[in-house]
Design a protein around this motif. Structure first.
Motif, short mmCIF file in Angstrom:
data_model
loop_
_atom_site.label_atom_id
_atom_site.label_comp_id
_atom_site.label_asym_id
_atom_site.label_seq_id
_atom_site.Cartn_x
_atom_site.Cartn_y
_atom_site.Cartn_z
N SER A 100 0.83 -1.05 0.56
CA SER A 100 -0.27 0.30 -0.25
C SER A 100 0.70 0.86 0.12
N PHE A 101 0.04 2.23 -0.73
CA PHE A 101 1.07 3.84 -0.77
C PHE A 101 0.06 3.95 0.29
N GLY A 102 0.26 5.04 1.38
CA GLY A 102 -0.55 5.51 2.52
C GLY A 102 -1.79 3.89 2.99
N ARG A 103 -2.88 5.04 2.68
CA ARG A 103 -4.20 3.90 2.64
C ARG A 103 -4.78 3.87 1.66
N LYS A 104 -3.50 3.37 0.49
CA LYS A 104 -4.60 3.06 -0.80
C LYS A 104 -4.10 1.41 -1.00
N ASN A 105 -4.25 0.94 -0.88
CA ASN A 105 -3.41 -0.47 -1.20
C ASN A 105 -3.49 -0.86 -2.99
N ILE A 106 -2.66 -1.14 -3.26
CA ILE A 106 -1.69 -1.47 -4.47
C ILE A 106 -2.03 -2.61 -5.23
N TRP A 107 -1.79 -3.76 -4.09
CA TRP A 107 -1.84 -5.11 -4.09
C TRP A 107 -2.17 -5.55 -3.11
N PRO A 162 -4.35 -4.88 -16.68
CA PRO A 162 -4.49 -3.09 -17.00
C PRO A 162 -3.92 -2.08 -16.27
N SER A 163 -3.40 -1.56 -16.89
CA SER A 163 -2.90 0.13 -16.62
C SER A 163 -3.03 0.71 -14.48
N GLY A 164 -1.99 0.70 -14.27
CA GLY A 164 -2.64 1.41 -13.17
C GLY A 164 -2.89 0.22 -11.80
N THR A 165 -2.81 -0.79 -12.25
CA THR A 165 -2.71 -1.99 -11.20
C THR A 165 -1.78 -3.09 -10.09
N GLY A 166 -1.12 -1.93 -10.75
CA GLY A 166 0.54 -2.16 -10.11
C GLY A 166 1.75 -3.56 -10.66
N LYS A 167 1.85 -3.16 -11.36
CA LYS A 167 2.85 -3.95 -12.02
C LYS A 167 3.78 -3.47 -12.57
N THR A 168 4.43 -2.15 -12.34
CA THR A 168 5.40 -1.86 -12.14
C THR A 168 6.18 -1.88 -10.51
N VAL A 169 5.21 -1.57 -9.66
CA VAL A 169 5.29 -1.55 -8.68
C VAL A 169 6.05 -3.14 -8.00
N PHE A 170 5.14 -3.65 -8.77
CA PHE A 170 5.42 -5.49 -8.26
C PHE A 170 7.25 -5.81 -8.93
N PHE A 226 13.77 -1.05 -18.43
CA PHE A 226 13.15 0.26 -18.11
C PHE A 226 12.39 0.81 -19.20
N GLN A 227 11.24 1.12 -19.04
CA GLN A 227 10.18 1.80 -19.69
C GLN A 227 10.81 2.06 -20.68
N ASP A 228 11.98 3.37 -20.79
CA ASP A 228 12.12 3.96 -21.55
C ASP A 228 13.43 3.96 -22.05
N ASP A 261 10.23 -4.06 -17.69
CA ASP A 261 8.85 -3.07 -17.67
C ASP A 261 8.98 -2.43 -19.11
N GLU A 262 7.22 -3.33 -20.19
CA GLU A 262 6.93 -3.25 -21.07
C GLU A 262 7.77 -2.37 -22.26
N PRO A 263 8.79 -3.21 -22.77
CA PRO A 263 9.97 -3.91 -23.23
C PRO A 263 9.39 -3.32 -25.00
N THR A 303 3.94 -5.96 -19.72
CA THR A 303 3.85 -5.83 -21.17
C THR A 303 1.72 -5.47 -20.88
N HIS A 304 1.56 -4.66 -22.28
CA HIS A 304 0.10 -4.53 -22.04
C HIS A 304 -0.15 -5.33 -23.95
N ASN A 305 1.23 -5.91 -24.19
CA ASN A 305 1.02 -6.08 -25.36
C ASN A 305 0.59 -7.52 -25.83
N1 LIG Z 1 5.74 6.34 -5.60
C1 LIG Z 1 4.59 6.08 -5.24
N2 LIG Z 1 3.74 6.38 -4.30
C2 LIG Z 1 2.65 6.46 -4.14
N3 LIG Z 1 1.98 5.66 -5.32
C3 LIG Z 1 2.60 5.37 -6.25
C4 LIG Z 1 4.29 5.47 -6.27
N4 LIG Z 1 4.29 4.68 -7.42
C5 LIG Z 1 2.98 3.66 -7.71
N5 LIG Z 1 2.88 3.96 -7.29
C6 LIG Z 1 0.78 3.93 -7.45
O1 LIG Z 1 0.42 2.63 -7.73
C7 LIG Z 1 -0.67 2.81 -8.92
C8 LIG Z 1 0.72 1.21 -9.95
O2 LIG Z 1 1.22 1.88 -10.35
P1 LIG Z 1 2.18 1.16 -11.32
O3 LIG Z 1 3.05 1.78 -12.17
O4 LIG Z 1 2.79 -0.23 -10.88
O5 LIG Z 1 0.74 0.55 -12.20
P2 LIG Z 1 0.98 -0.38 -13.33
O6 LIG Z 1 0.02 -1.48 -13.71
O7 LIG Z 1 2.17 -0.43 -13.83
O8 LIG Z 1 0.06 0.85 -14.56
P3 LIG Z 1 0.84 0.56 -16.05
O9 LIG Z 1 0.78 -0.47 -17.48
O10 LIG Z 1 -0.19 2.43 -16.71
O11 LIG Z 1 2.27 1.35 -16.44
C9 LIG Z 1 -0.62 3.70 -9.62
O12 LIG Z 1 -1.76 4.85 -8.80
C10 LIG Z 1 0.85 4.84 -9.16
O13 LIG Z 1 0.23 6.25 -8.92
#
Ligand SMILES: Nc1ncnc2c1ncn2[C@@H]1O[C@H](COP(=O)(O)OP(=O)(O)OP(=O)(O)O)[C@@H](O)[C@H]1O
Length: 362
Positions: free
Chosen positions: A13-20, A38-46, A87-89, A165-167, A198-200
């Motif tokens: 979680s980041f603060g009160r927001k649970n990512i997974w 899907p975008s924003g589900t936390g793959k990069t965080v993983f 990394f992506q870029d 990450d998203e090659p 990847t999304h591809n």
């Molecule tokens: N350091 C951080 N602090 C707070 N929130 C974060 C931080 N890093 C990521 N997040 C949040 O975690 C969530 C998941 O982000 P992440 O980039 O892992 O998604 P993703 O699945 O890789 O998305 P995409 O496919 O669009 O790249 C997002 O809501 C993002 O805002």
């Protein structure tokens, strides 16, 4: 050979927001895995959690005996050297030419002589198809070339685990096809454990040995590619078909009322719109070594065959070389009601159409 990565009960979680939450999976040694979602589900965080750059509040990531979540920072730092990150870029230094960018980890983390560094850098440039471009600055090359340069840099320390990450992001379909082949060729050449976010759908369908998907803060599934590719989970079917109809919405997952309204409107679900089949996995370019992962994976998957959903089982059986002996305990009938799948294996549901047998390479 690559090493396995064992993830257990990971929650972030980041603060009160649970990512997974409660993510449990093993990246098998030397095999290629893909994580969809899907975008924003936390793959990069993983990905960042696997290398200890992000610290989940619960769970563990074991890499060669080191827990990347809780071990001492010094041990995590050492274990991180087993990883190569793309990394992506490309994450290149804009003021350095490609040679210096790719040489950077060698100069930073090893005491190798410049002649040895040159040999390694040129070899990696050759591997990713950038031989001859070493004097160019990142700003002088295309996005696809920057990605490949990033991959070359990820390879210089001979990583046992490669995270990409998203090659494919920003690449045209042809460059994406080359990238898919490059990833498979790389795995054949260095036998590293690989995880690709990847999304591809082309990469997802043709590259990995294993696939998983994140959705609604959970791991929907993770296992042999045939399981996800034949899955009848609505979110998987929607994602693979690129349909608007299903639980994935534009910004967030749809709420129950929207889903009910869609059902009332008679919108065709993704399961009705696309007949899915398991396409053959890419093979290394002729002349390269065979992928060692193929044999290891075959043994591993045959050992779990009778725990898999019928459609996945049929797809795996169809992909085996002729006369492959199947384990005697494998039953070709459905599991009796109530016996359920093993933990971590998704429930078997309605069956998908039988897959086509893999085609011969031209
Ligand atoms: N350091 C951080 N602090 C707070 N929130 C974060 C931080 N890093 C990521 N997040 C949040 O975690 C969530 C998941 O982000 P992440 O980039 O892992 O998604 P993703 O699945 O890789 O998305 P995409 O496919 O669009 O790249 C997002 O809501 C993002 O805002």
């Amino acid at each position: 050979m690559g090493i396995e990565v064992v993830v257990e009960g990971l929650t972030k979680s980041f603060g009160r927001k649970n990512i997974w939450q409660d993510i449990t999976l093993t990246l098998p040694a030397g095999e290629v895995s893909v994580m969809l979602g899907p975008s924003g589900t936390g793959k990069t965080v993983f990905l960042k959690s696997l290398i200890g750059l992000v610290k989940p509040e619960r769970g563990s990531v074991l890499v060669d005996g080191v827990d990347m979540v809780r071990s001492r920072e010094r041990d995590v730092y050492e274990a991180r050297k087993k990883f190569g990150l793309m990394f992506q870029d490309g994450a290149l230094f804009g003021s350095m030419n490609l040679f210096d960018n790719i040489a950077f980890p060698l100069r930073e983390h090893t005491r190798k002589k410049e002649s040895e560094i040159r040999r390694i850098v040129m070899e990696r440039l050759e591997m990713v198809g950038l031989a001859g471009d070493e004097d160019k600055l990142p700003g002088e090359i295309s996005g696809g070339m920057r990605k490949r340069a990033g991959l070359a840099r990820a390879l210089v320390l001979d990583p046992e685990i490669i995270l990409c990450d998203e090659p494919d992001s920003g690449l045209d379909p042809v460059r994406t096809a080359y990238t898919s082949q490059l990833l498979i060729d790389l795995n054949a050449q260095i036998d590293a454990t690989m995880l690709i976010v990847t999304h591809n759908l082309d990469i997802a369908a043709t590259v990995p040995d294993n696939m998983g998907m994140l959705f609604r803060r959970h791991l929907v599934t993770f296992g042999p590619r045939e399981v996800l590719l034949t899955s009848d989970e609505p979110v998987v079917a929607q994602f693979l078909s690129g349909s608007r109809s299903g639980p994935i919405g534009m910004s967030e997952e749809k709420d129950a009322a929207t889903l009910a309204r869609e059902a009332d409107d008679g919108a065709p679900g993704p399961l009705q719109t696309v007949p899915r089949e398991v396409v053959p996995q890419l093979e290394p370019t002729p002349g390269l070594p065979e992928r060692q992962a193929v044999r290891r994976r075959r043994e591993r998957v045959l050992g779990m065959l009778d725990q898999l959903p019928p459609a996945a089982r049929r797809a795996i059986e169809a992909s085996l070389p002729q006369h492959t002996p199947l384990p005697r305990r494998v039953s070709t009938t459905r599991r009796p009601p109530g016996t359920g799948p093993e933990p971590g294996v998704p429930a078997a549901g309605a069956e998908s159409p039988a897959p086509r047998p893999p085609q011969e390479r031209p």
